[in-house]
Scaffold this motif. Structure first.
Motif, PDB file in Angstrom:
ATOM      1  N   LEU A  56       8.850 -19.560  -7.117  1.00 45.34           N
ATOM      2  CA  LEU A  56       7.645 -18.730  -7.039  1.00 45.34           C
ATOM      3  C   LEU A  56       6.456 -19.468  -7.627  1.00 45.34           C
ATOM      4  O   LEU A  56       6.554 -20.070  -8.696  1.00 45.34           O
ATOM      5  N   ILE A  57       5.343 -19.435  -6.910  1.00 46.84           N
ATOM      6  CA  ILE A  57       4.077 -19.968  -7.417  1.00 46.84           C
ATOM      7  C   ILE A  57       3.120 -18.793  -7.575  1.00 46.84           C
ATOM      8  O   ILE A  57       2.844 -18.072  -6.614  1.00 46.84           O
ATOM      9  N   SER A  58       2.629 -18.582  -8.785  1.00 40.69           N
ATOM     10  CA  SER A  58       1.656 -17.523  -9.064  1.00 40.69           C
ATOM     11  C   SER A  58       0.328 -18.183  -9.398  1.00 40.69           C
ATOM     12  O   SER A  58       0.241 -18.934 -10.363  1.00 40.69           O
ATOM     13  N   ILE A  59      -0.682 -17.916  -8.597  1.00 41.50           N
ATOM     14  CA  ILE A  59      -1.996 -18.527  -8.795  1.00 41.50           C
ATOM     15  C   ILE A  59      -2.974 -17.455  -9.252  1.00 41.50           C
ATOM     16  O   ILE A  59      -3.339 -16.557  -8.492  1.00 41.50           O
ATOM     17  N   PHE A  60      -3.383 -17.550 -10.505  1.00 44.32           N
ATOM     18  CA  PHE A  60      -4.386 -16.638 -11.056  1.00 44.32           C
ATOM     19  C   PHE A  60      -5.749 -17.302 -10.888  1.00 44.32           C
ATOM     20  O   PHE A  60      -6.004 -18.355 -11.464  1.00 44.32           O
ATOM     21  N   PHE A  61      -6.613 -16.682 -10.087  1.00 49.52           N
ATOM     22  CA  PHE A  61      -7.902 -17.321  -9.821  1.00 49.52           C
ATOM     23  C   PHE A  61      -9.058 -16.350 -10.014  1.00 49.52           C
ATOM     24  O   PHE A  61      -8.920 -15.139  -9.830  1.00 49.52           O
ATOM     25  N   SER A  62     -10.171 -16.910 -10.399  1.00 55.75           N
ATOM     26  CA  SER A  62     -11.357 -16.116 -10.706  1.00 55.75           C
ATOM     27  C   SER A  62     -11.839 -15.350  -9.483  1.00 55.75           C
ATOM     28  O   SER A  62     -11.797 -15.853  -8.351  1.00 55.75           O
TER      29      SER A  62
END
Length: 313
Positions: free
Chosen positions: A167-173
């Protein structure tokens, strides 16, 4: 008594058993193999640093002093990040890199750090330790100013088995209109996903990049499953409510349904092939029996004819 199956042909699991097996394997893999990537505006990164310091029970004054010592900012400047309008406080590139170095030294950043300027704003991109996920979703300002793009990858192994998943979780503005640029080069991903095969990484990243071109990823109420190679599928979803989602549950469900559908297609093709073989074999057997019986009858008629001629003579 032999079973009703052809040699080397075994019965298939009930679909519910197969689905459960795939889903549980995906959940275990996602839980144990999650990569948290952050693409935050500079001021959001400062707030993440502050949120981590709060876990150490530091007072505001102690945090301000520490921030000043690390970045070289004056106490008056650091106070802006703790005031009522902390979201509007800014930090220069040099101070930002110093703070990032401190964050990495403390084990919160894992490996590569990148800086990018987009639409006049400074952003910092990095892979964070697993605990940062809980911090960012539990901090009101950060949870309100970030979106989460979840990328669940499943690779199919042998029939009825899942080889692996991560799993890749990308938290982005929320100030970023897109994160497509994150997938334009695979060098950062081979660094961030060092424990995964480079070949798999390159296929996954190029597949996600292609999916982002054809898929609208603003706020998705459902996951999108994209097959990107033989036996490899990616599930994508984007949420703007970080503390109200269970992305692992949603992604595992979507990938399970996808792989289950593929299994049914394989089973259907196998069974269709077996039926064709049986029909063909039955036809061949019928021809062989007919030819055999016909030959025996001809031989019998010939024998009777010869016997009759001998009696006449």
């Amino acid at each position: 008594m032999p079973g009703p199956f052809l040699p080397n042909h075994q019965p298939h699991d009930h679909p519910s058993v197969s689905s459960f097996r795939i889903k549980e394997k995906l959940k275990r893999d996602f839980d144990g193999n999650t990569h948290n990537i952050f693409a935050l505006a500079a001021e959001e990164f400062v707030q993440l640093w502050i949120a981590v310091q709060k876990q150490s029970q530091l007072s505001i004054e102690a945090m301000q002093k520490k921030l000043s010592e690390i970045t070289g900012l004056s106490l008056a400047q650091t106070m802006l990040f703790f005031g009522a309008n902390y979201g509007s406080a800014t930090i220069e590139s040099t101070a930002l890199s110093k703070l990032a170095y401190d964050f990495k030294k403390s084990g919160n950043i894992l490996g590569l750090i990148e800086y990018k300027r987009l639409n006049g704003k400074k952003y910092i991109i990095f892979k964070g330790r697993p605990g940062l996920r809980k911090i960012i979703t539990g901090t009101r300002y950060l949870a309100s100013n970030a979106k989460l793009m979840s990328v669940g990858i499943g690779t199919k192994g042998s029939f009825k088995g899942l080889k692996s998943g991560f799993l890749i979780s990308i938290f982005f503005s929320i100030t970023l209109n897109t994160v497509n640029w994150l997938f334009e080069d695979d060098y950062r991903w081979t660094h961030w996903l060092a424990t995964t095969s480079t070949d798999i990484i390159k296929v996954v990243i190029s597949g996600v990049a292609a999916a982002l071109v054809t898929t609208t990823l603003t706020i998705m109420t459902a996951t999108v499953v994209v097959p990107i190679a033989l036996g490899i599928a990616v599930a994508l979803m984007v949420s703007g409510k970080l503390n109200e989602i269970d992305d692992i549950y949603a992604l595992t469900d979507s990938l399970t349904l996808y792989f289950e559908k593929k299994e049914k297609e394989i089973v259907s093709k196998l069974e269709s092939g077996i039926r064709e073989v049986l029909v063909f074999s039955a036809r061949k057997l019928r021809v062989l029996v007919h030819n055999f019986v016909e030959a025996r009858i001809r031989r019998l008629i010939h024998y009777i004819s010869q016997s009759a001629n001998m009696r006449l003579n």
